[in-house]
Scaffold this motif. Structure first.
Motif, short mmCIF file in Angstrom:
data_model
loop_
_atom_site.label_atom_id
_atom_site.label_comp_id
_atom_site.label_asym_id
_atom_site.label_seq_id
_atom_site.Cartn_x
_atom_site.Cartn_y
_atom_site.Cartn_z
N ALA A 234 0.85 -1.19 0.00
CA ALA A 234 0.00 0.00 0.00
C ALA A 234 0.88 1.24 0.00
O ALA A 234 1.95 1.26 0.61
CB ALA A 234 -0.91 0.00 1.23
N ALA A 235 0.42 2.27 -0.70
CA ALA A 235 1.19 3.50 -0.82
C ALA A 235 0.82 4.47 0.28
O ALA A 235 -0.35 4.57 0.69
CB ALA A 235 0.95 4.14 -2.18
N ALA A 236 1.81 5.22 0.74
CA ALA A 236 1.59 6.26 1.74
C ALA A 236 0.89 7.46 1.12
O ALA A 236 0.84 7.63 -0.10
CB ALA A 236 2.92 6.68 2.35
N ARG A 237 0.36 8.31 1.98
CA ARG A 237 -0.32 9.53 1.52
C ARG A 237 0.61 10.44 0.74
O ARG A 237 0.16 11.22 -0.10
CB ARG A 237 -0.87 10.27 2.75
CG ARG A 237 -1.62 11.56 2.43
CD ARG A 237 -2.91 11.28 1.70
NE ARG A 237 -3.71 12.48 1.50
CZ ARG A 237 -3.53 13.35 0.52
NH1 ARG A 237 -2.56 13.17 -0.35
NH2 ARG A 237 -4.32 14.41 0.41
N ALA A 238 1.89 10.35 0.99
CA ALA A 238 2.85 11.23 0.32
C ALA A 238 3.18 10.78 -1.10
O ALA A 238 3.95 11.43 -1.80
CB ALA A 238 4.14 11.30 1.13
N LEU A 239 2.59 9.67 -1.54
CA LEU A 239 2.84 9.16 -2.89
C LEU A 239 1.60 9.34 -3.76
O LEU A 239 0.47 9.44 -3.26
CB LEU A 239 3.20 7.68 -2.85
CG LEU A 239 4.51 7.31 -2.16
CD1 LEU A 239 4.65 5.79 -2.08
CD2 LEU A 239 5.71 7.91 -2.88
N LEU A 240 1.84 9.38 -5.07
CA LEU A 240 0.77 9.31 -6.05
C LEU A 240 0.90 8.01 -6.81
O LEU A 240 2.01 7.55 -7.11
CB LEU A 240 0.85 10.49 -7.03
CG LEU A 240 0.59 11.89 -6.45
CD1 LEU A 240 0.87 12.95 -7.51
CD2 LEU A 240 -0.84 12.02 -5.93
N ILE A 241 -0.22 7.40 -7.11
CA ILE A 241 -0.23 6.14 -7.87
C ILE A 241 -0.69 6.45 -9.29
O ILE A 241 -1.80 6.94 -9.50
CB ILE A 241 -1.16 5.10 -7.23
CG1 ILE A 241 -0.77 4.83 -5.77
CG2 ILE A 241 -1.16 3.81 -8.03
CD1 ILE A 241 -1.76 3.96 -5.02
N LEU A 242 0.18 6.18 -10.27
CA LEU A 242 -0.18 6.35 -11.68
C LEU A 242 -0.52 4.97 -12.23
O LEU A 242 0.37 4.13 -12.40
CB LEU A 242 0.97 6.99 -12.47
CG LEU A 242 1.60 8.26 -11.89
CD1 LEU A 242 2.63 8.83 -12.85
CD2 LEU A 242 0.54 9.30 -11.57
N ARG A 243 -1.78 4.73 -12.49
CA ARG A 243 -2.22 3.41 -12.94
C ARG A 243 -2.62 3.49 -14.42
O ARG A 243 -3.53 4.26 -14.78
CB ARG A 243 -3.41 2.93 -12.11
CG ARG A 243 -3.95 1.56 -12.50
CD ARG A 243 -4.79 1.01 -11.36
NE ARG A 243 -3.95 0.81 -10.17
CZ ARG A 243 -4.44 0.75 -8.92
NH1 ARG A 243 -5.74 0.90 -8.72
NH2 ARG A 243 -3.62 0.57 -7.90
N PRO A 244 -1.95 2.76 -15.31
CA PRO A 244 -2.28 2.83 -16.74
C PRO A 244 -3.74 2.46 -17.00
O PRO A 244 -4.26 1.49 -16.44
CB PRO A 244 -1.34 1.81 -17.37
CG PRO A 244 -0.20 1.68 -16.40
CD PRO A 244 -0.82 1.86 -15.04
N VAL A 245 -4.40 3.25 -17.83
CA VAL A 245 -5.78 2.96 -18.22
C VAL A 245 -5.85 2.45 -19.65
O VAL A 245 -6.92 2.03 -20.11
CB VAL A 245 -6.66 4.22 -18.07
CG1 VAL A 245 -6.75 4.62 -16.61
CG2 VAL A 245 -6.12 5.38 -18.91
N VAL A 246 -4.73 2.49 -20.36
CA VAL A 246 -4.61 1.91 -21.70
C VAL A 246 -3.30 1.14 -21.75
O VAL A 246 -2.38 1.41 -20.97
CB VAL A 246 -4.61 3.01 -22.79
CG1 VAL A 246 -5.94 3.75 -22.82
CG2 VAL A 246 -3.46 3.99 -22.59
N PRO A 247 -3.18 0.15 -22.63
CA PRO A 247 -1.90 -0.56 -22.75
C PRO A 247 -0.78 0.40 -23.16
O PRO A 247 -0.94 1.19 -24.10
CB PRO A 247 -2.17 -1.61 -23.84
CG PRO A 247 -3.66 -1.76 -23.87
CD PRO A 247 -4.22 -0.42 -23.52
N ILE A 248 0.32 0.36 -22.43
CA ILE A 248 1.48 1.22 -22.73
C ILE A 248 2.69 0.33 -22.94
O ILE A 248 3.03 -0.48 -22.06
CB ILE A 248 1.75 2.22 -21.58
CG1 ILE A 248 0.51 3.08 -21.32
CG2 ILE A 248 2.94 3.11 -21.91
CD1 ILE A 248 0.67 4.05 -20.15
#
Length: 515
Positions: A110-124
């Protein structure tokens, strides 16, 4: 054959078109279980964990002792990361944020509040993802969207969502991949050296036996380090990675400079400078012929050889390079075409342009006996060598290209491809092994001809501006260019200056305006 690789767009898609930007929720301290790994617990990831190989390497496998930090008993769903997510800190210094790709071995986490999670929504594509993360680490556009808090930069999810990122660029992505591959290889070597050092007394407590063991086991590591250290020496790169004519000239310069014979050393420096500029100018002429580019200096070169009594010299090579960047027709070339790097060597008024002018003056004075002393002074030799070293340093892109002599070509009609046998004329010795490659494309490859292979392995024909054969004067393999002496057409070697009447077919010279 020129590169057709796509270019990174300065106004590519918004990051939000490719990724969902997730802001983790705050975690209550009561939910932490410190330094414990057990069934049902979730690893807690914070900004300083982003350098962990468990996070960075998506292909990492096997057990791990990564128990640094804290574990959670019940993580909020918004905080859970998935394999393929990119983690980015919300706060970072002015050098840019660290970004890490989550691998399968990293989860559950799990990520801390100080991080942002970039989750791909299209195949990259992985190469495109590498390009995007490199952009985010170093982009001035990203820093411009940040606010400042206690000396750190802060990026919000909404600002990041609207940031435009580069589109697909196969050439740049390939270059980043090569850099990552080199970094990974050096990291493996580093780990190998550390493992050996940590096991000095693994087989024996006897210091003598331990020394023998580490010398024997560490030989390859030391050789790697020695070879890598030499790459910091520009002379080593010139001798081993430059095209053969220039590598051979540089080797002679170093040999002459190590003696007390200033006259021969001085001449070797001036000859090497003319060979370097001549070789680069003839590459410009070959690429210009291939791409339909023209300039006044190129027309003058052809006119000299076809109609005048004397051939080209130092000044002609210099003018061709000076005019390359502004030559007619360059605007249509791809940004990564080798013509552009050749055109950047002697930009008017640059330090290399001034160095070339000084060397040209010394060359003329030396050739016409206008020196003030019987021998060149130590100062004149040192200054000339410094100018030569500067020119070789600025032409270091030649070490990324290859001069190929095609020895055989076998055409396969069914696959519309050619199996090409070639010798890579790199380094200061012409005796090199033959290798093969498969080439496809509309242009047929010529056996016996020279080609320039650029970074993308596109092949550019160099005939008839540069040819190769066994020299009649010294019986060594040599690279030649057409020249003129007292009205007679001759061919002159770039390696040693030997020349004799041109005995080849003159039809190719006429085809390009050299006859």
């Amino acid at each position: 054959m020129t590169s057709t690789g796509g270019q990174a767009s300065a106004s590519g898609p918004p990051l939000g078109d490719l990724f969902q930007v997730i802001v983790p929720r705050p975690i209550k301290l009561a939910e932490f279980i410190a330094n414990r790994r057990a069934e049902g617990y979730v690893r807690y990831l914070r900004p300083w964990n982003l350098d962990s190989p468990l996070i960075v390497d998506p292909d990492h496998s096997g057990d791990s002792d990564f128990d640094d930090g804290q574990w959670l008993t019940d993580a909020p769903p918004e905080n859970l990361v998935q394999a393929g997510d990119v983690l980015m800190p919300q706060f970072f210094g002015r050098r840019g944020p660290r970004l890490s790709l989550v691998g399968q071995i990293s989860i559950p986490a799990a990520a801390a509040r100080a991080l942002l999670i970039l989750r791909p929504v299209v195949p990259i594509d992985p190469s495109h993802l590498r390009l995007i993360t490199a952009f985010l680490r170093s982009s001035p556009q990203l820093r411009a969207l940040c606010s400042t808090l206690k000396g750190d930069l802060r990026i919000t999810a909404s600002a990041l969502h609207s940031l435009r990122v580069p589109g697909w660029d196969d050439a740049l992505s390939a270059a980043l991949g090569e850099l990552d591959s080199a970094s990974s290889q050096m990291a493996r070597w580093h780990q190998e050296a550390e493992s050996l050092a940590d096991n000095v007394f693994g087989d024996s407590e006897d210091p003598v036996q331990a020394r023998r063991s580490i010398i024997r086991a560490g030989q390859l590591i030391r050789l790697r380090a020695d070879a890598a250290a030499q790459l910091d020496d520009p002379g080593y790169i010139a001798r081993t990675r430059f095209p053969y004519p220039l590598a051979q000239r540089w080797r002679e310069v170093e040999a002459r400079m190590s003696t007390d014979d200033r006259d021969r050393a001085y001449k070797a420096v001036l000859d090497a400078a003319e060979a370097l500029l001549g070789f680069c100018a003839l590459l410009v002429a070959s690429l210009a012929q291939e791409a339909g580019i023209s300039s006044k200096a190129l027309r003058s070169l052809k006119n000299k050889i076809s109609t005048q009594l004397g051939g080209p010299g130092f000044g002609d090579w210099t003018r061709i390079l000076q005019q390359a960047a502004s030559a007619t027709g360059t605007a249509s070339l791809d940004a990564d075409h080798p013509f552009h790097e050749l055109g950047a060597i002697l930009v008017e008024g640059s330090d290399t342009d001034q160095a070339a002018a000084r060397l040209a003056g010394r060359r003329n004075n030396h050739a016409h006996g206008r020196a003030n002393e019987p021998l060149p002074s130590a100062g004149a030799l040192a200054e000339s060598f410094a100018d030569l070293a500067l020119l070789f340093e600025r032409a270091r892109f030649l070490a990324d290209w290859s001069l190929l002599h095609v020895t055989s070509v076998n055409w396969d009609r069914l696959s519309a491809s050619e199996t090409v046998g070639y010798r890579r004329l790199t380094g200061d010795h012409p005796v090199v092994p033959t290798a093969t490659m498969v080439v496809t494309g509309a242009d047929r490859i010529e056996a016996g001809s020279l080609y320039l292979a650029d970074r993308d392995q596109n092949l550019h024909p160099l005939r008839p501006f540069l040819t190769c054969e066994i020299c009649e004067a010294c019986s060594s393999w040599s690279i030649f260019h057409a020249d003129k002496e007292n009205g007679q057409l001759i061919q002159r070697s770039l390696e040693h200056g030997h020349n004799y009447p041109y005995r080849g077919n003159e039809a190719p010279l006429r085809a390009v305006g050299l006859r």
